[in-house]
Every structure is written in structure tokens, then in C-alpha cells.
Design an enzyme around this catalytic site. Structure first.
Site, PDB file in Angstrom:
ATOM      1  N   ASP A  13       0.815  -1.228   0.000  1.00 44.07           N
ATOM      2  CA  ASP A  13       0.000   0.000   0.000  1.00 44.07           C
ATOM      3  C   ASP A  13       0.841   1.269   0.000  1.00 44.07           C
ATOM      4  O   ASP A  13       0.423   2.299   0.516  1.00 44.07           O
ATOM      5  CB  ASP A  13      -0.949   0.053   1.222  1.00 44.07           C
ATOM      6  CG  ASP A  13      -1.831  -1.173   1.300  1.00 44.07           C
ATOM      7  OD1 ASP A  13      -2.244  -1.660   0.234  1.00 44.07           O
ATOM      8  OD2 ASP A  13      -2.093  -1.643   2.415  1.00 44.07           O
ATOM      9  N   LYS A  16       2.344   2.119  -5.038  1.00 40.27           N
ATOM     10  CA  LYS A  16       3.115   1.636  -6.188  1.00 40.27           C
ATOM     11  C   LYS A  16       2.351   1.822  -7.490  1.00 40.27           C
ATOM     12  O   LYS A  16       2.936   2.109  -8.518  1.00 40.27           O
ATOM     13  CB  LYS A  16       3.451   0.146  -6.027  1.00 40.27           C
ATOM     14  CG  LYS A  16       4.381  -0.146  -4.884  1.00 40.27           C
ATOM     15  CD  LYS A  16       4.635  -1.634  -4.741  1.00 40.27           C
ATOM     16  CE  LYS A  16       3.420  -2.433  -4.386  1.00 40.27           C
ATOM     17  NZ  LYS A  16       2.830  -2.152  -3.069  1.00 40.27           N
ATOM     18  N   GLY A  40      -4.227  -4.675  -4.346  1.00 42.45           N
ATOM     19  CA  GLY A  40      -5.171  -3.717  -4.910  1.00 42.45           C
ATOM     20  C   GLY A  40      -4.396  -2.473  -5.269  1.00 42.45           C
ATOM     21  O   GLY A  40      -3.892  -1.790  -4.389  1.00 42.45           O
ATOM     22  N   HIS A  41      -4.216  -2.225  -6.555  1.00 46.49           N
ATOM     23  CA  HIS A  41      -3.426  -1.065  -6.972  1.00 46.49           C
ATOM     24  C   HIS A  41      -4.351   0.030  -7.467  1.00 46.49           C
ATOM     25  O   HIS A  41      -5.116  -0.163  -8.408  1.00 46.49           O
ATOM     26  CB  HIS A  41      -2.416  -1.480  -8.046  1.00 46.49           C
ATOM     27  CG  HIS A  41      -1.352  -2.385  -7.497  1.00 46.49           C
ATOM     28  ND1 HIS A  41      -0.550  -3.179  -8.266  1.00 46.49           N
ATOM     29  CD2 HIS A  41      -0.970  -2.618  -6.218  1.00 46.49           C
ATOM     30  CE1 HIS A  41       0.280  -3.860  -7.483  1.00 46.49           C
ATOM     31  NE2 HIS A  41       0.035  -3.532  -6.238  1.00 46.49           N
ATOM     32  N   GLN A 225       2.282  -6.041  -3.060  1.00 46.49           N
ATOM     33  CA  GLN A 225       2.582  -6.024  -1.621  1.00 46.49           C
ATOM     34  C   GLN A 225       3.903  -5.259  -1.380  1.00 46.49           C
ATOM     35  O   GLN A 225       4.233  -4.382  -2.155  1.00 46.49           O
ATOM     36  CB  GLN A 225       2.625  -7.437  -1.027  1.00 46.49           C
ATOM     37  CG  GLN A 225       1.257  -8.116  -0.990  1.00 46.49           C
ATOM     38  CD  GLN A 225       0.901  -8.874  -2.256  1.00 46.49           C
ATOM     39  OE1 GLN A 225       1.735  -9.487  -2.876  1.00 46.49           O
ATOM     40  NE2 GLN A 225      -0.359  -8.840  -2.641  1.00 46.49           N
TER      41      GLN A 225
HETATM   42  P1  IMP Z   1      -2.581 -12.800   2.267  1.00 47.08           P
HETATM   43  O1  IMP Z   1      -1.645 -12.260   1.233  1.00 47.08           O
HETATM   44  O2  IMP Z   1      -4.031 -12.606   1.903  1.00 47.08           O
HETATM   45  O3  IMP Z   1      -2.248 -14.187   2.671  1.00 47.08           O
HETATM   46  O4  IMP Z   1      -2.383 -11.922   3.592  1.00 47.08           O
HETATM   47  C1  IMP Z   1      -1.176 -11.963   4.361  1.00 47.08           C
HETATM   48  C2  IMP Z   1      -0.847 -10.584   4.907  1.00 47.08           C
HETATM   49  O5  IMP Z   1      -0.476  -9.726   3.836  1.00 47.08           O
HETATM   50  C3  IMP Z   1      -2.009  -9.871   5.614  1.00 47.08           C
HETATM   51  O6  IMP Z   1      -1.485  -9.098   6.666  1.00 47.08           O
HETATM   52  C4  IMP Z   1      -2.577  -8.967   4.540  1.00 47.08           C
HETATM   53  O7  IMP Z   1      -3.262  -7.869   5.086  1.00 47.08           O
HETATM   54  C5  IMP Z   1      -1.303  -8.558   3.828  1.00 47.08           C
HETATM   55  N1  IMP Z   1      -1.503  -8.176   2.421  1.00 47.08           N
HETATM   56  C6  IMP Z   1      -1.700  -8.991   1.368  1.00 47.08           C
HETATM   57  N2  IMP Z   1      -1.806  -8.277   0.238  1.00 47.08           N
HETATM   58  C7  IMP Z   1      -1.657  -6.987   0.582  1.00 47.08           C
HETATM   59  C8  IMP Z   1      -1.637  -5.778  -0.174  1.00 47.08           C
HETATM   60  O8  IMP Z   1      -1.753  -5.738  -1.402  1.00 47.08           O
HETATM   61  N3  IMP Z   1      -1.439  -4.632   0.549  1.00 47.08           N
HETATM   62  C9  IMP Z   1      -1.254  -4.637   1.891  1.00 47.08           C
HETATM   63  N4  IMP Z   1      -1.255  -5.752   2.629  1.00 47.08           N
HETATM   64  C10 IMP Z   1      -1.464  -6.919   1.977  1.00 47.08           C
END
Ligand code: IMP
Length: 424
Positions: A13, A16, A40-41, A225
Site C-alpha cells: 500500500d 506503487k 489492490g493497486h 505487496q
Molecule cells: P494474504 O496475502 O491474503 O495471505 O495476507 C497476508 C498478509 O499480507 C495480511 O497481513 C494482509 O493484510 C497482507 N496483504 C496482502 N496483500 C496486501 C496488499 O496488497 N497490501 C497490503 N497488505 C497486503
């Protein structure tokens, strides 16, 4: 322009999407190398906001080619939803502007069920996942029992047979913990219908990318991420399940390291995190301020992001492990009305100074951030277009980031619009 990777220096977040959007102007191909629709971009283009999850944000530019690489985990139904959503907003996604790797792994309904179940059963030690099935899909990939895109668009009889076996296996587990069993008929039917629509997009993207490079085309890698969600370098186990750092762009695309010319790190002017896990500089007052302004809600789940001051220990280590050539600082304007701005320069753990993140998450949760307080600039930066026109205290803040991270600041975001990024 050259082959460039864009990587988040924090917990995702960082903004990017906006930096990728800016760099896309000079790129020919935009590649998403890892992650799934957990990302989510957000990009604001001509006053309209678009949020993309699986498709590279380069799709918003006419004439650019986008690639979902082999390192991505792809939910076929979610991807079709995204394609349809973009079509409703006038963005046409066709095999002319999007290719999907035949080697990418598929997120299946049973992966989503497992993700949700594991989160619920973890009680107080939950990770706070997006429940999109990302962890279980990468788990199956590493366990060598995953389904890849070529399985879906290949022989349907073979696909349905394997799917049936796997769902039967999952149902034993699901029913033993009181969950409803899944229907392999319904899932198989939905997936094969999705396969019909997706087949024209599927190709050997490794070959396509090497062909593009041979033709002198410029590649832009859109990391999803951020560094501290990386399965190896992040705050394990509070991480996602892919390599979000720059090496992941190579393994997730089949483009070798020596073909990469530039790695751009993206960091907010402060820090945010969604989900659970340690966050040394978390500050609830700052979070309240942003939330009241309608800022800092997750693009994928709508969850409130946790907020805190800029943690230079994180950015310093991120610069090391990713090999950042330069840094983009986003949402500098978010600090416009702060009279004083603390920045964390190092931590203390059991009375000892530490300059790099500790390995154990239990230590990470105990570190005491040590701040240096810089004076704020207390004026509106949202209309500034030249680096040297930023207020003196903002320039001093940026200079401090450069010194602490040994990395040059090349871009500064001062608002959500495309034109609100200052290029130095
Ligand atoms: P997962 O990727 O859904 O398994 O989540 C694992 C961790 O990564 C959690 O803390 C999510 O909130 C975080 N996370 C996954 N994708 C994003 C993203 O695009 N932005 C911010 N945090 C993310």
C-alpha cells in the site's frame, strides 16, 4: 527508460500503482510477477479512480502490453470479474493487451475456504489475511500438488479428474471440522466455463518477454505487496506467501537478473500496515487523523490501515535487500499539517541499539523505536510541481531519508492525480 522493477519498501500500500502508472509512459510491457488478487493497486486517471487486483495497472494505458507472470497465483473467476469491471469503465482487455502465463498457479475455491478456516481457527494469532486463498495456493505450489493455468485450459477430462480427487481430499478435512463439503461438479463447471474465456490470453509468457526484449522493448515489473510482506525477508509469519522483493520479479517472470537495469523502491512519507503483526512506529493519533480525512482504507478489503511515523530501519533494510537504485516517496502531502514529524532512525532491543530489523517476530514486537523529530512545513504541497519548489523543511525531511537509507529520492507524490508526482 530501461527494464525496471517497482517494489514496495514497507508493508504494501505504498502507492506503487501510481508510480507504475507514471513509469508506464516510457515502458512497452508491464509485468505482474507475483501475488494474486490480495493486491489492490489504485490509479487515478483523468479524474477517474481505478483499482486493479490481478491485472497490471499498465492496462489503463492504450498501446501497452500487460503480462500476468508465472509467479502469480490467479483466481480465474476473480480475473474475469476484473476484466468485466474494466470493460464497464471503458477499458477493453483482450489478448491484444494482456497475456497470462501458462505456468501461473490457480487459486481454487478450496484454497479460499482453507484460508478463511485457518484464519478463524488461529484465534488471537491470526495473520489477518485477505482471505483470497493466497497462502494455501502457494502452499500447494511448493507441495507440488497445485493446478496451473495450462491444466485449466488443456485437457478438460484430465482436469476434472484431478479436480475431483483434490476436492474429495479437501472435503475429508472440511467435514471433519464441521465445514460444508464442496461440490466438484459445480466448481468444475464454473472453472471450465472460465477456461473458455481465458484460453485466448494464455501463452508462454517467458518466451513472449524474451521476444519483447530481443525487439528492444522496455519492461516494467509491477511488484505487489511490499518488502515486509515477503515470505523470506518480511515479518514472518505475518507476511504474504510470495517473494515480494526484487528477486521475485525475476523468478516470477523468467527474466534473468542481469536484464534488470533499475529497481525503484516506493515508500510512503509515513508508514501503514493492514493485517496483524509487529509495527514498531504505529501511532493511533496519526491513524485517527488519516481515517477522519477518509484516507488509509485498504483497496482490496476496505479495512482501516494501521498508521505510524516513517520507519527508516525498514526502508534502509528494504534498500539493501532489493538493491534500490532510487526511491519514490508517496503522499508527502499527508504530512502537510504536522507541526513536528518524528522519524524512526533505529531501534533499541534490551538496551542495545539495532539498525536493521530483527529476525524473530517476538523481538520485532518488543523493539523500542528511537525517533528524531524534524520540523514540519505546515503548508499545502499538493500544487508543487518542481522538487526545488518544495518547502525547505520538506526538502530537509527528504534529505534525511536519503542519508539514512543511502538511496536517492527521485520522485515525490503530493496528491492522487497523475500530475501530482514530482520527478526530480
Ligand atoms: P494474504 O496475502 O491474503 O495471505 O495476507 C497476508 C498478509 O499480507 C495480511 O497481513 C494482509 O493484510 C497482507 N496483504 C496482502 N496483500 C496486501 C496488499 O496488497 N497490501 C497490503 N497488505 C497486503
Amino acid at each position: 527508460m530501461s527494464n525496471t522493477i517497482v517494489i514496495g519498501a514497507q508493508w504494501g500500500d505504498e502507492g506503487k500503482g501510481k508510480i507504475v502508472d507514471l513509469l508506464t509512459e516510457q515502458a512497452d510491457v508491464v509485468v505482474r510477477p507475483q501475488g494474486g488478487n490480495n493486491a489492490g493497486h489504485t490509479v487515478v486517471s483523468e479524474g477517474r479512480q481505478y483499482i486493479v487486483h490481478l491485472i497490471p495497472s499498465g492496462i489503463l494505458w492504450p498501446g501497452k502490453f500487460c503480462v500476468i507472470g508465472n509467479g502469480v497465483v490467479m483466481d480465474p473467476i476473480a480475473l474475469l470479474g476484473e476484466i468485466d469491471g474494466l470493460a464497464e469503465k471503458g477499458i477493453s482487455v483482450t489478448p491484444e493487451n494482456l497475456a497470462i502465463s501458462d505456468r501461473a498457479h490457480l487459486v481454487m475455491p478450496f484454497h479460499r475456504e482453507m484460508d478463511a478456516y485457518r484464519e478463524t481457527s488461529r484465534g488471537n494469532s491470526k495473520i489477518g489475511t485477505t482471505k483470497r486463498g493466497i497462502g494455501p495456493t502457494y502452499g500447494d505450489k511448493i507441495d507440488r500438488i497445485g493446478f496451473r493455468v495450462h491444466d485449466l485450459v488443456g485437457d478438460p477430462v484430465r482436469f476434472l479428474a484431478r479436480l475431483g480427487e483434490r476436492i474429495e481430499e479437501c472435503n475429508v478435512l472440511f467435514t471433519s471440522v464441521g465445514l460444508e463439503p464442496l461440490s466438484s461438479e459445480t466448481i468444475g463447471r464454473d472453472l471450465l466455463a472460465a477456461a473458455e474465456r481465458l484460453r485466448p490470453f494464455v501463452t508462454d509468457t517467458v518466451a513472449s518477454l524474451h521476444r519483447a526484449m530481443a525487439e528492444g522493448k522496455q519492461l516494467l515489473f509491477e511488484g505487489a505487496q511490499g518488502t515486509y510482506l515477503d515470505i523470506d525477508q518480511g515479518t514472518y509469519p505475518y507476511v504474504t506467501s510470495s517473494n515480494t522483493t526484487s528477486g521475485g520479479a525475476c523468478t516470477g517472470s523468467g527474466v534473468p537478473p542481469q536484464r534488470i537495469d533499475r529497481v525503484v523502491g516506493v515508500t510512503k512519507a509515513y508508514t501503514t500496515r493492514v493485517g496483524e503483526g509487529p509495527f514498531p512506529t504505529q501511532n493511533d493519533e496519526l491513524a485517527d487523523r488519516f481515517h477522519k480525512m477518509g484516507r488509509e482504507f485498504g483497496a482490496t478489503t476496505g479495512r482501516k490501515r494501521r498508521c505510524g511515523w516513517l520507519d527508516l530501519v525498514l526502508v534502509r533494510y528494504a534498500s539493501m535487500v532489493n538493491g534500490f537504485d532510487d526511491l519514490a516517496i508517496t503522499i508527502l502531502d499527508g504530512l502537510d499539517d504536522c507541526p513536528e514529524i518524528p522519524v524512526c532512525t533505529h531501534y533499541e532491543l534490551d538496551g542495545q541499539r539495532i539498525d536493521l530489523p530483527p529476525a524473530a517476530v517476538t523481538d520485532f514486537a518488543r523493539v523500542v523505536p528511537v525517533y528524531e523529530t524534524l520540523p514540519g512545513w505546515l503548508c499545502d504541497t499538493t500544487g508543487v510541481t518542481r522538487y526545488e519548489d518544495l518547502p525547505a523543511n520538506a526538502l530537509a525531511y527528504l534529505a534525511r531519508i536519503e542519508t539514512e537509507t543511502s538511496t536517492r529520492v527521485s520522485m515525490v507524490g503530493v496528491g492522487p492525480a497523475r500530475e501530482q508526482t514530482i520527478v526530480r
